[in-house]
Write a protein that holds these residues in place. Structure first.
Motif, PDB file in Angstrom:
ATOM      1  N   HIS A 146      22.263  47.555  11.908  1.00 26.71           N
ATOM      2  CA  HIS A 146      21.061  48.173  12.461  1.00 26.71           C
ATOM      3  C   HIS A 146      21.062  49.665  12.156  1.00 26.71           C
ATOM      4  O   HIS A 146      20.883  50.504  13.032  1.00 26.71           O
ATOM      5  N   ALA A 147      21.309  49.956  10.886  1.00 25.27           N
ATOM      6  CA  ALA A 147      21.316  51.324  10.367  1.00 25.27           C
ATOM      7  C   ALA A 147      21.199  51.196   8.850  1.00 25.27           C
ATOM      8  O   ALA A 147      21.215  50.093   8.310  1.00 25.27           O
ATOM      9  N   TYR A 148      21.086  52.314   8.181  1.00 30.95           N
ATOM     10  CA  TYR A 148      21.100  52.325   6.719  1.00 30.95           C
ATOM     11  C   TYR A 148      22.489  52.796   6.307  1.00 30.95           C
ATOM     12  O   TYR A 148      22.993  53.783   6.841  1.00 30.95           O
ATOM     13  N   HIS A 149      23.119  52.082   5.391  1.00 32.92           N
ATOM     14  CA  HIS A 149      24.461  52.423   4.930  1.00 32.92           C
ATOM     15  C   HIS A 149      24.434  52.696   3.433  1.00 32.92           C
ATOM     16  O   HIS A 149      23.881  51.898   2.673  1.00 32.92           O
ATOM     17  N   VAL A 150      25.056  53.790   3.031  1.00 35.25           N
ATOM     18  CA  VAL A 150      25.239  54.104   1.617  1.00 35.25           C
ATOM     19  C   VAL A 150      26.746  54.150   1.380  1.00 35.25           C
ATOM     20  O   VAL A 150      27.479  54.791   2.140  1.00 35.25           O
ATOM     21  N   THR A 151      27.205  53.445   0.361  1.00 32.70           N
ATOM     22  CA  THR A 151      28.621  53.405   0.035  1.00 32.70           C
ATOM     23  C   THR A 151      28.822  54.101  -1.307  1.00 32.70           C
ATOM     24  O   THR A 151      28.314  53.638  -2.330  1.00 32.70           O
ATOM     25  N   VAL A 152      29.542  55.222  -1.277  1.00 31.44           N
ATOM     26  CA  VAL A 152      29.772  56.044  -2.467  1.00 31.44           C
ATOM     27  C   VAL A 152      31.242  55.911  -2.869  1.00 31.44           C
ATOM     28  O   VAL A 152      32.111  56.455  -2.188  1.00 31.44           O
ATOM     29  N   PRO A 153      31.534  55.185  -3.942  1.00 34.84           N
ATOM     30  CA  PRO A 153      32.927  55.081  -4.378  1.00 34.84           C
ATOM     31  C   PRO A 153      33.461  56.437  -4.855  1.00 34.84           C
ATOM     32  O   PRO A 153      32.818  57.127  -5.647  1.00 34.84           O
ATOM     33  N   ILE A 154      34.613  56.811  -4.356  1.00 36.60           N
ATOM     34  CA  ILE A 154      35.306  58.010  -4.817  1.00 36.60           C
ATOM     35  C   ILE A 154      36.233  57.605  -5.959  1.00 36.60           C
ATOM     36  O   ILE A 154      36.306  58.275  -6.981  1.00 36.60           O
ATOM     37  N   GLU A 174      38.728  53.946  -2.962  1.00 41.74           N
ATOM     38  CA  GLU A 174      38.384  54.729  -1.780  1.00 41.74           C
ATOM     39  C   GLU A 174      36.896  55.007  -1.826  1.00 41.74           C
ATOM     40  O   GLU A 174      36.361  55.365  -2.874  1.00 41.74           O
ATOM     41  N   VAL A 175      36.228  54.805  -0.704  1.00 44.62           N
ATOM     42  CA  VAL A 175      34.788  55.021  -0.661  1.00 44.62           C
ATOM     43  C   VAL A 175      34.419  55.932   0.501  1.00 44.62           C
ATOM     44  O   VAL A 175      35.127  56.010   1.499  1.00 44.62           O
ATOM     45  N   LEU A 176      33.303  56.603   0.305  1.00 42.63           N
ATOM     46  CA  LEU A 176      32.666  57.350   1.377  1.00 42.63           C
ATOM     47  C   LEU A 176      31.535  56.476   1.880  1.00 42.63           C
ATOM     48  O   LEU A 176      30.627  56.124   1.122  1.00 42.63           O
ATOM     49  N   CYS A 177      31.594  56.081   3.142  1.00 44.31           N
ATOM     50  CA  CYS A 177      30.531  55.298   3.786  1.00 44.31           C
ATOM     51  C   CYS A 177      29.681  56.260   4.600  1.00 44.31           C
ATOM     52  O   CYS A 177      30.215  57.029   5.394  1.00 44.31           O
ATOM     53  N   ILE A 178      28.384  56.187   4.382  1.00 42.16           N
ATOM     54  CA  ILE A 178      27.462  57.046   5.107  1.00 42.16           C
ATOM     55  C   ILE A 178      26.536  56.145   5.907  1.00 42.16           C
ATOM     56  O   ILE A 178      25.774  55.367   5.330  1.00 42.16           O
ATOM     57  N   LYS A 179      26.636  56.217   7.224  1.00 45.72           N
ATOM     58  CA  LYS A 179      25.765  55.437   8.103  1.00 45.72           C
ATOM     59  C   LYS A 179      24.695  56.374   8.634  1.00 45.72           C
ATOM     60  O   LYS A 179      25.000  57.390   9.257  1.00 45.72           O
ATOM     61  N   ILE A 180      23.432  56.023   8.370  1.00 51.91           N
ATOM     62  CA  ILE A 180      22.307  56.850   8.810  1.00 51.91           C
ATOM     63  C   ILE A 180      21.567  56.083   9.899  1.00 51.91           C
ATOM     64  O   ILE A 180      21.180  54.923   9.693  1.00 51.91           O
ATOM     65  N   ARG A 181      21.380  56.723  11.044  1.00 51.86           N
ATOM     66  CA  ARG A 181      20.668  56.063  12.147  1.00 51.86           C
ATOM     67  C   ARG A 181      19.283  55.616  11.686  1.00 51.86           C
ATOM     68  O   ARG A 181      18.556  56.374  11.038  1.00 51.86           O
ATOM     69  N   GLN A 182      18.931  54.399  12.025  1.00 46.99           N
ATOM     70  CA  GLN A 182      17.666  53.816  11.587  1.00 46.99           C
ATOM     71  C   GLN A 182      16.473  54.662  12.017  1.00 46.99           C
ATOM     72  O   GLN A 182      15.605  54.981  11.200  1.00 46.99           O
ATOM     73  N   ASP A 183      16.403  55.062  13.280  1.00 45.89           N
ATOM     74  CA  ASP A 183      15.256  55.826  13.761  1.00 45.89           C
ATOM     75  C   ASP A 183      15.157  57.188  13.078  1.00 45.89           C
ATOM     76  O   ASP A 183      14.065  57.647  12.743  1.00 45.89           O
ATOM     77  N   ALA A 184      16.295  57.822  12.829  1.00 46.08           N
ATOM     78  CA  ALA A 184      16.293  59.137  12.179  1.00 46.08           C
ATOM     79  C   ALA A 184      15.811  59.024  10.733  1.00 46.08           C
ATOM     80  O   ALA A 184      14.995  59.830  10.274  1.00 46.08           O
ATOM     81  N   PHE A 185      16.309  58.013  10.008  1.00 45.37           N
ATOM     82  CA  PHE A 185      15.901  57.814   8.615  1.00 45.37           C
ATOM     83  C   PHE A 185      14.399  57.548   8.525  1.00 45.37           C
ATOM     84  O   PHE A 185      13.693  58.156   7.723  1.00 45.37           O
TER      85      PHE A 185
END
Length: 195
Positions: A96-104, A143-154
């Motif tokens: 219940h959010a938007y997730h971006v996974t950035v591989p390092i 190794e990844v950077l996971c970015i979780k963005i709150r749904q309402d904020a996005f």
């Protein structure tokens, strides 16, 4: 089997590298877990990223290196780096959010419904809200950077940018090409927040 999506760079363009700001030491001051017991690592990730699912080691031959989770929660998003000590498989329930996974470093094979993408440095994955995800292969040492963005904020920020309301959930592409100027600009934002 579903439709495979391959995202490639334009001919002659070098793949984008993850900026120096995103390295193996990213978020080192915010280490939450360094553990070989996968259940502990999974619980930590569930707490940090507000997600649930299953995770299992694909190799049972040797004692894995410790997995490492580091995270910091900001107002509208959470930044988290994850490195598993060996190759793993992950099934995520709808989030219940938007997730971006950035591989390092390393690569991940990701399935989102009938679509799939292999991500590595230069190509991130995007999981939209309410979509399950299946990662049959998260390579050892990736190794990844996971970015979780709150749904309402996005969604409210997007509505403000385009000047009209959006109908949730917003459907996004499954891959984010970090070699483009727009991708590099987007990637600079988490880098700035981390330092």
């Amino acid at each position: 089997r579903g439709r495979a999506v391959t995202l490639t760079n334009h001919v002659g363009r070098e793949a984008a590298s993850v900026p120096d700001r995103l390295s193996a030491d990213t978020l080192s001051a915010f280490e939450l877990c360094r553990e070989t017991e996968l259940a502990v690592v999974t619980r930590t990730l569930e707490d940090v990223l507000a997600c649930s699912g299953t995770c299992e080691y694909l190799s049972h031959d040797a004692e894995p290196e410790p997995s490492v989770v580091r995270a910091v929660e900001l107002t509208h998003l959470t930044l988290c780096t994850v490195r598993f000590g060996t190759e793993v498989q992950i099934v995520l329930d709808p989030i219940h959010a938007y997730h971006v996974t950035v591989p390092i470093t390393g690569q991940l094979l990701c399935h989102f419904g009938s679509r799939e993408v292999t991500v590595g440095p230069g190509l991130a994955s995007v999981v939209t809200t309410d979509n399950p995800a299946f990662m049959p292969r998260w390579s050892a040492g990736a190794e990844v950077l996971c970015i979780k963005i709150r749904q309402d904020a996005f969604e409210s920020e997007l509505a403000a940018m385009i000047g009209r309301p959006v109908r949730p959930p917003v459907r996004l592409g499954i891959g984010l090409d970090l070699s483009t100027p727009a991708g590099q600009s987007w990637l600079s934002v988490p880098g700035l927040l981390l330092h």
